[in-house]
Design a protein around this motif. Structure first.
Motif, PDB file in Angstrom:
ATOM      1  N   SER A 871       0.863  -1.179   0.000  1.00 61.84           N
ATOM      2  CA  SER A 871       0.000   0.000   0.000  1.00 61.84           C
ATOM      3  C   SER A 871       0.901   1.230   0.000  1.00 61.84           C
ATOM      4  O   SER A 871       2.106   1.147   0.279  1.00 61.84           O
ATOM      5  N   ALA A 872       0.294   2.366  -0.299  1.00 63.98           N
ATOM      6  CA  ALA A 872       1.039   3.624  -0.368  1.00 63.98           C
ATOM      7  C   ALA A 872       2.270   3.515  -1.275  1.00 63.98           C
ATOM      8  O   ALA A 872       3.323   4.084  -0.988  1.00 63.98           O
ATOM      9  N   CYS A 873       2.123   2.778  -2.358  1.00 65.77           N
ATOM     10  CA  CYS A 873       3.224   2.637  -3.312  1.00 65.77           C
ATOM     11  C   CYS A 873       3.449   3.963  -4.036  1.00 65.77           C
ATOM     12  O   CYS A 873       2.515   4.757  -4.191  1.00 65.77           O
ATOM     13  N   PRO A 874       4.671   4.217  -4.494  1.00 68.44           N
ATOM     14  CA  PRO A 874       4.956   5.472  -5.200  1.00 68.44           C
ATOM     15  C   PRO A 874       4.016   5.662  -6.390  1.00 68.44           C
ATOM     16  O   PRO A 874       3.820   4.745  -7.190  1.00 68.44           O
ATOM     17  N   ALA A 875       3.447   6.825  -6.510  1.00 70.78           N
ATOM     18  CA  ALA A 875       2.490   7.101  -7.581  1.00 70.78           C
ATOM     19  C   ALA A 875       3.149   6.970  -8.947  1.00 70.78           C
ATOM     20  O   ALA A 875       4.254   7.481  -9.175  1.00 70.78           O
ATOM     21  N   GLY A 876       2.462   6.279  -9.830  1.00 63.32           N
ATOM     22  CA  GLY A 876       2.932   6.163 -11.201  1.00 63.32           C
ATOM     23  C   GLY A 876       4.125   5.257 -11.400  1.00 63.32           C
ATOM     24  O   GLY A 876       4.671   5.184 -12.503  1.00 63.32           O
ATOM     25  N   ASN A 877       4.535   4.548 -10.364  1.00 55.71           N
ATOM     26  CA  ASN A 877       5.710   3.672 -10.462  1.00 55.71           C
ATOM     27  C   ASN A 877       5.252   2.249 -10.775  1.00 55.71           C
ATOM     28  O   ASN A 877       4.658   1.582  -9.937  1.00 55.71           O
ATOM     29  N   ALA A 878       5.550   1.794 -12.014  1.00 59.53           N
ATOM     30  CA  ALA A 878       5.143   0.451 -12.408  1.00 59.53           C
ATOM     31  C   ALA A 878       6.125  -0.609 -11.939  1.00 59.53           C
ATOM     32  O   ALA A 878       5.872  -1.798 -12.102  1.00 59.53           O
ATOM     33  N   LEU A 879       7.263  -0.195 -11.349  1.00 59.72           N
ATOM     34  CA  LEU A 879       8.243  -1.166 -10.860  1.00 59.72           C
ATOM     35  C   LEU A 879       8.041  -1.392  -9.371  1.00 59.72           C
ATOM     36  O   LEU A 879       8.954  -1.275  -8.554  1.00 59.72           O
ATOM     37  N   THR A 880       6.815  -1.700  -9.005  1.00 57.10           N
ATOM     38  CA  THR A 880       6.468  -2.006  -7.620  1.00 57.10           C
ATOM     39  C   THR A 880       5.879  -3.402  -7.554  1.00 57.10           C
ATOM     40  O   THR A 880       5.212  -3.870  -8.485  1.00 57.10           O
ATOM     41  N   ILE A 881       6.114  -4.069  -6.444  1.00 59.74           N
ATOM     42  CA  ILE A 881       5.690  -5.466  -6.310  1.00 59.74           C
ATOM     43  C   ILE A 881       5.300  -5.744  -4.870  1.00 59.74           C
ATOM     44  O   ILE A 881       5.851  -5.152  -3.929  1.00 59.74           O
ATOM     45  N   SER A 882       4.348  -6.636  -4.692  1.00 63.22           N
ATOM     46  CA  SER A 882       3.841  -6.902  -3.348  1.00 63.22           C
ATOM     47  C   SER A 882       4.850  -7.644  -2.474  1.00 63.22           C
ATOM     48  O   SER A 882       4.841  -7.496  -1.256  1.00 63.22           O
ATOM     49  N   ASP A 883       5.694  -8.453  -3.056  1.00 60.59           N
ATOM     50  CA  ASP A 883       6.688  -9.204  -2.279  1.00 60.59           C
ATOM     51  C   ASP A 883       7.905  -9.447  -3.168  1.00 60.59           C
ATOM     52  O   ASP A 883       7.819 -10.167  -4.158  1.00 60.59           O
ATOM     53  N   ASN A 884       9.014  -8.864  -2.809  1.00 59.91           N
ATOM     54  CA  ASN A 884      10.233  -8.962  -3.616  1.00 59.91           C
ATOM     55  C   ASN A 884      11.263  -9.877  -2.965  1.00 59.91           C
ATOM     56  O   ASN A 884      12.415  -9.935  -3.403  1.00 59.91           O
ATOM     57  N   SER A 885      10.877 -10.612  -1.945  1.00 61.28           N
ATOM     58  CA  SER A 885      11.846 -11.364  -1.152  1.00 61.28           C
ATOM     59  C   SER A 885      11.858 -12.842  -1.508  1.00 61.28           C
ATOM     60  O   SER A 885      10.839 -13.415  -1.902  1.00 61.28           O
ATOM     61  N   ILE A 886      13.034 -13.433  -1.392  1.00 60.45           N
ATOM     62  CA  ILE A 886      13.224 -14.876  -1.509  1.00 60.45           C
ATOM     63  C   ILE A 886      13.995 -15.304  -0.264  1.00 60.45           C
ATOM     64  O   ILE A 886      15.094 -14.790  -0.004  1.00 60.45           O
ATOM     65  N   ARG A 887      13.438 -16.204   0.492  1.00 58.05           N
ATOM     66  CA  ARG A 887      14.061 -16.559   1.761  1.00 58.05           C
ATOM     67  C   ARG A 887      15.344 -17.366   1.554  1.00 58.05           C
ATOM     68  O   ARG A 887      15.649 -17.824   0.451  1.00 58.05           O
ATOM     69  N   SER A 888      16.065 -17.567   2.636  1.00 56.42           N
ATOM     70  CA  SER A 888      17.325 -18.305   2.588  1.00 56.42           C
ATOM     71  C   SER A 888      17.083 -19.798   2.401  1.00 56.42           C
ATOM     72  O   SER A 888      15.970 -20.297   2.587  1.00 56.42           O
ATOM     73  N   SER A 889      18.139 -20.502   2.039  1.00 61.30           N
ATOM     74  CA  SER A 889      18.085 -21.958   1.889  1.00 61.30           C
ATOM     75  C   SER A 889      19.158 -22.576   2.758  1.00 61.30           C
ATOM     76  O   SER A 889      20.323 -22.137   2.747  1.00 61.30           O
ATOM     77  N   SER A 890      18.786 -23.585   3.522  1.00 61.82           N
ATOM     78  CA  SER A 890      19.715 -24.256   4.423  1.00 61.82           C
ATOM     79  C   SER A 890      19.474 -25.760   4.326  1.00 61.82           C
ATOM     80  O   SER A 890      18.411 -26.250   4.713  1.00 61.82           O
ATOM     81  N   LEU A 891      20.469 -26.489   3.783  1.00 62.30           N
ATOM     82  CA  LEU A 891      20.336 -27.925   3.560  1.00 62.30           C
ATOM     83  C   LEU A 891      21.482 -28.682   4.218  1.00 62.30           C
ATOM     84  O   LEU A 891      22.589 -28.141   4.363  1.00 62.30           O
ATOM     85  N   PHE A 892      21.224 -29.943   4.549  1.00 60.62           N
ATOM     86  CA  PHE A 892      22.255 -30.795   5.130  1.00 60.62           C
ATOM     87  C   PHE A 892      22.360 -32.085   4.316  1.00 60.62           C
ATOM     88  O   PHE A 892      21.355 -32.688   3.941  1.00 60.62           O
ATOM     89  N   ASP A 893      23.603 -32.476   4.042  1.00 51.71           N
ATOM     90  CA  ASP A 893      23.885 -33.711   3.315  1.00 51.71           C
ATOM     91  C   ASP A 893      24.685 -34.640   4.216  1.00 51.71           C
ATOM     92  O   ASP A 893      25.482 -34.192   5.046  1.00 51.71           O
ATOM     93  N   LEU A 894      24.508 -35.935   4.018  1.00 52.46           N
ATOM     94  CA  LEU A 894      25.198 -36.933   4.824  1.00 52.46           C
ATOM     95  C   LEU A 894      25.872 -37.939   3.901  1.00 52.46           C
ATOM     96  O   LEU A 894      25.304 -38.341   2.876  1.00 52.46           O
ATOM     97  N   SER A 895      27.094 -38.346   4.253  1.00 51.32           N
ATOM     98  CA  SER A 895      27.779 -39.387   3.489  1.00 51.32           C
ATOM     99  C   SER A 895      28.442 -40.368   4.452  1.00 51.32           C
ATOM    100  O   SER A 895      29.017 -39.970   5.471  1.00 51.32           O
ATOM    101  N   LEU A 896      28.344 -41.669   4.128  1.00 43.98           N
ATOM    102  CA  LEU A 896      28.940 -42.744   4.926  1.00 43.98           C
ATOM    103  C   LEU A 896      29.666 -43.685   3.979  1.00 43.98           C
ATOM    104  O   LEU A 896      29.140 -44.035   2.911  1.00 43.98           O
TER     105      LEU A 896
END
Length: 956
Positions: A871-896
């Motif tokens: 809300s209250a996005c800059p007037a006339g700005n078409a380069l606006t988006i509701s969510d621009n975030s991508i969360r982190s990734s954390s993985l674990f691998d195991l080898s035996l």
């Protein structure tokens, strides 16, 4: 823009700091306890590490080099060695079977192409024993060697040079070098069998290999080596993982106005097409929303919330969604054979011959043929259901506007077959002059790669339009309208009203197979000489010099329908072209200090190469390096270089490939959305080489008070000018709208002013600038006092990208910390995570090895040019988006790994689990120009889920 000249800027390559790991790996350690490598390279004496032609190890090199031994690779037990290499933080946006499984391209389905620091595979030079590997595709963006062709069961180590190396190794080394060093002297027999599967029971993979080597002749002067491998995976069909229950995409906010404060773009799930269903839907007029299901059943479609880019949220999205139909991972099957015979006539003369053959077959199911609200059906069509015919007549309409994803035809079936043959003959040896020893090598290599690309079940557009115009004949039978005037035209009527309503004959009439065959050839003749002609007060001066001549060519053929642009996708065109390269180089390493009051050591190195291209003329590359150790515990290093990448065959000579375009906004026609044009890819013979300036500064620590610890940190800064980029269709439109007449020339319109064709040839119009820091620490703690006894090993590698600026003719964008793909609606260029790291903790003894690896990717953005707001996005700005975030990734691998017996003959059983906790990948919405979730983004995130691998290997 399209004339081959560009603007100043620069994006760069991270110089991954890895001398510490090189020292750890090459000193033995855990490697000595595995059967994958007979002896660590350091135990064999002097080693030529790929950062230089001069004999030295990675610890002494001014350019950071990651050295991965066969033992390091075996620890992960990957079915393909590329899977392990792609986990290195400095390797980003590599092309894999899961990164672009839907592309209908010139042979790039199923390949493994390495991309150092996200600069793209075309800027990473791949070598096999120091020799160039031929490209595996004519696709301009994927014209790079396929790691699948490497004889993986003979890999002794992999050297990864993460810095400009053009002066030492030539063109394509702008981002760095990956050299696969084979164990050419292996004697004995070894083999391996590996199998794998995901926790969902798909993507089953296998790898079976066998290698044998033996000496022959007097005093064992001769040696023969043979190896074979059969491997592959069954792929993942569909895209219905639990974390994708309803799709999701970036779509245009239908309620947006310039003044209402709402964002222009929205992120949402439950996304479907608003103007096409498998059985067809009426998209305009009073019958809008009438759709056709199984057997032609008529229903009323719930549109939910309709966007302006052919997408909708909610409603009956499950009927019209497309994200769950294509393969998540392409299928792959490959055979690799390698043979080598050598004979030492004398210490100064060893002759050899090598032969290599590889064949891979890859396939995938991609999107179906789509008519998104642009198919006109006349009112007298014989297949219109009676109830709809009555409504049509009551409304006084003479036609219907229909959208369909042609459910009765199904998906396009892509199949790529690549067959590589390679022969090399050469010699090497050593001789003494005075107190110095000189080494020489020379070879001639011929490589041929034949790529057949097919796209089956592919709609022939003219036939489809002919067959869907169905009427009743005077005899009352349903025929094509064209048959009334041409009874022998062979047309078979096609029913677009429903699913399960067409015969096999009808489907066969409107479909065909797009076929393209390319033959790539590469001939290389090269000679190198290294030695020490003189000495200074600090030690011998080492030099290396050499010459190389290379010839590369492409020839091809395509089906007549392809050449006529008759298919809905594919439309390949035969390409022909060739170029020659002649180059010479000299490299020197000069010691200036050794055990002096001014420091422990100081070495200065330099290299210069002159290269002449038959297409673009001559160019000079150079490199300077300094390594200074004030005391034994610390080394400082610095490099400065000028590097190049010459355009490849595809970028220069591609005759083109065309397909239905994705959505574009026509800036010159009322900002209308257009999805009916043909997108045409073709080469540009006016391209010039890319030029890069690279700076690297680093420090390496090996504290004597804490044996077994090595650490390093490196800063990088690289500028690339005149970078070659293939603009997307929206970029061409935007450039034209901004007044670029050269761009306007690539847009074709019909009499009504609508765009019908957009050509997108590559051009030297991008510049890039990257700065960042790479760090590494490795520590080995013996538990029983002995260096080769039980031990715990800790290794941590990380890469932090400070800036990744991309400058084109439209805008400047920041790619550091960006891992989404916004479809080119806003300016974008190469991008990479802000921070990536791998941390491995392992225990090993003579019979047992266990390790756990933590893989981390920092939070990111879809695009740095977008402003996030609800809300209250800059007037006339078409380069606006509701969510621009991508969360982190954390993985674990195991080898035996378990070895029943610690001594020879040796055997080893192993088990590996990737993504042990089956972590849900970050949500990266589909591209805005597609309008649906496409499983992005396989370059960085694990979209497959938990994967198990187990197997057995032996060496005798």
């Amino acid at each position: 823009m399209f004339a081959g000249t560009g603007c100043r800027g620069g994006r760069g390559v991270a110089l991954m700091s890895s001398a510490a790991l090189a020292a750890l790996v090459m000193s033995g350690g855990a490697a000595a306890q595995t059967i994958a490598q007979e002896d660590p390279p350091a135990a064999q004496g002097e080693v030529v590490v790929t950062g230089s032609r001069i004999v030295r190890d990675g610890f002494d090199a001014p350019t950071p080099v990651t050295v991965l031994s066969a033992a390091d690779l075996a620890a992960r037990s990957d079915i393909n060695v590329a899977d392990g290499l792609n986990l290195l933080p400095q390797i980003n946006t590599s092309v894999t079977p899961s990164s672009q499984p839907t592309a209908i391209s010139g042979g790039a389905i199923g390949v493994n192409l390495l991309s150092l620091r996200g600069l793209g595979p075309t800027r990473t030079l791949v070598l096999q024993d120091g020799k160039r590997v031929i490209n595996t595709s004519f696709n301009t963006a994927a014209a790079a060697p396929d790691i699948n062709h490497i004889p993986q069961n003979l890999i002794q180590r992999v050297d990864v040079v993460t810095g400009g190396a053009s002066a030492v190794y030539g063109s394509d080394a702008l981002a760095g070098v990956v050299n696969f060093v084979l164990d050419r002297d292996f004697t004995g027999v070894k083999g391996e069998a590996t199998g794998g599967v995901t926790t969902y029971g798909d993507n089953g993979g296998w790898d079976v290999s066998l290698a044998a080597g033996a000496k022959f002749g007097p005093e064992g002067r001769g040696h023969v080596l043979l190896s074979g491998q059969y491997a592959g995976n069954r792929g993942v069909g569909g895209n219905d993982r639990p974390w994708n229950p309803g799709g999701g995409a970036v779509y245009v906010n239908p309620a947006y106005t310039a003044a209402n404060g709402q964002p222009f773009y929205l992120i949402g799930d439950r996304i479907g097409s608003s103007n096409a269903t498998p059985g067809g839907i009426v998209t305009a007029g009073p019958l809008r929303g009438t759709y056709f299901g199984q057997g032609g059943a008529v229903g009323t479609f719930n549109f939910g919330t309709v966007s302006t880019n052919n997408a909708m949220q909610g409603g009956d999205y499950q009927i019209s969604r497309l994200d769950n139909v294509f393969n998540l991972v392409a299928r792959d099957r490959r055979h690799v054979l390698f043979g080598r015979a050598s004979y030492e006539l004398a210490e100064a003369l060893n002759l050899y011959v090598e032969g290599q053959w590889s064949r891979s077959v890859d396939s995938t199911l991609t999107l179906p043929y789509r008519r998104q609200g642009n198919l006109t059906i006349r009112g007298d069509n014989a297949f219109i259901p009676a109830s709809v015919q009555q409504r049509l007549a009551a409304a006084g309409l003479t036609s219907l506007t229909l959208g369909t994803t042609t459910g009765d035809i199904g998906q396009i079936r892509v199949r790529n077959t690549r067959e590589l043959t390679r022969w090399a003959v050469g010699g090497d040896g050593r001789f003494d002059i005075g107190e110095g020893t000189w080494r020489w090598d020379a070879y001639y290599q011929r490589s041929r790669n034949e790529i057949e690309s097919t796209a089956g079940n592919n709609v022939i557009v003219a036939r489809f339009l002919q067959a869907t115009d169905a009427v009743r004949s005077p005899a009352g039978t349903i025929v094509c309208r064209s048959t009334l005037t041409s009874p022998a035209d062979g047309c078979v009527p096609f029913n677009v009203f429903g699913q399960g309503v067409n015969s096999a004959a009808a489907v066969n009439y409107v479909t065909g197979t797009a076929i393209r065959n390319d033959v790539l050839k590469q001939n290389v003749a090269a000679a190198n000489l290294t030695g020490s002609p003189v000495s200074t007060w600090a030690g011998p001066v080492s030099i290396a010099l050499g010459i190389e001549h290379r010839f590369e060519s492409v020839s091809g053929l395509a089906s007549p329908t392809d050449e006529a642009n008759g298919f809905a996708a594919g439309n390949y065109h035969a390409s022909f072209g060739s170029y020659k390269v002649t180059e010479g180089y000299v490299e020197a390493d000069v010691p200036l200090l050794r055990d002096s009051a001014l420091g422990k050591s100081l070495d200065v190195s330099g290299a210069v190469r002159r290269t002449d291209y038959s297409t673009s003329g001559g160019v000079t590359t150079w490199k300077l390096g300094v390594v200074y150790a004030p005391i034994a515990d610390i080394r400082f290093r610095a490099t400065r270089s000028r590097d190049i990448r010459a355009p490849n065959l595809g970028e220069l000579f591609s005759a083109g490939q065309s397909a239905s375009g994705a959505n574009v906004i026509d800036r010159l026609n009322g900002n209308q959305t257009n999805s009916t044009f043909i997108a045409l890819r073709r080469g540009n013979p006016l391209l010039q080489p890319e030029v890069a300036d690279t700076l690297g500064l680093g420090v390496v620590l090996t504290p004597s008070f804490l044996p077994g610890l090595q650490a390093s940190i490196d800063y990088f800064d690289i500028d690339i000018d005149d970078a070659v980029k293939i603009p997307n269709e929206q970029t061409v439109i935007d450039l034209c709208a901004a007044g670029d007449q050269a761009a306007c020339a690539f847009i074709t319109r019909n009499a009504a002013g609508q765009i019908t064709i957009i050509a997108t040839p590559p051009a030297n119009y991008l510049s890039q600038d990257a700065r960042g820091i790479d760090g590494e620490i490795a520590y080995r703690l013996p538990l029983a006092g002995a260096a080769d006894g039980p031990a715990i090993t800790l290794r941590a590698l990380g890469s932090y990208l400070i800036s990744l600026k991309n400058v084109d003719n439209i805008a400047t964008s920041q790619g550091a910390g960006v891992t989404g793909d916004f479809g080119g609606i806003v300016a974008s260029g190469p991008y990479a995570p802000k921070f990536r790291s791998n941390v491995t903790l392992a225990y090993d003894d003579a019979r047992f090895t266990a390790g756990v690896t933590w893989r981390y990717i920092a939070p990111a953005k879809l695009n740095k040019l977008l402003t996030e707001c609800t809300s209250a996005c800059p007037a006339g700005n078409a380069l606006t988006i509701s969510d621009n975030s991508i969360r982190s990734s954390s993985l674990f691998d195991l080898s035996l790994r378990f070895r029943p017996v610690a001594s020879k003959p040796r055997a080893e059983f192993f088990l590996a689990v990737d993504n042990v906790f089956n972590a849900v990948p970050p949500f990266v919405p589909g591209r805005v120009d597609i309008g649906f979730y496409s499983g992005q983004y396989g370059y960085y995130y694990d979209r497959i889920g938990r994967t198990f691998r187990s197997g057995f290997r032996f060496a005798y």
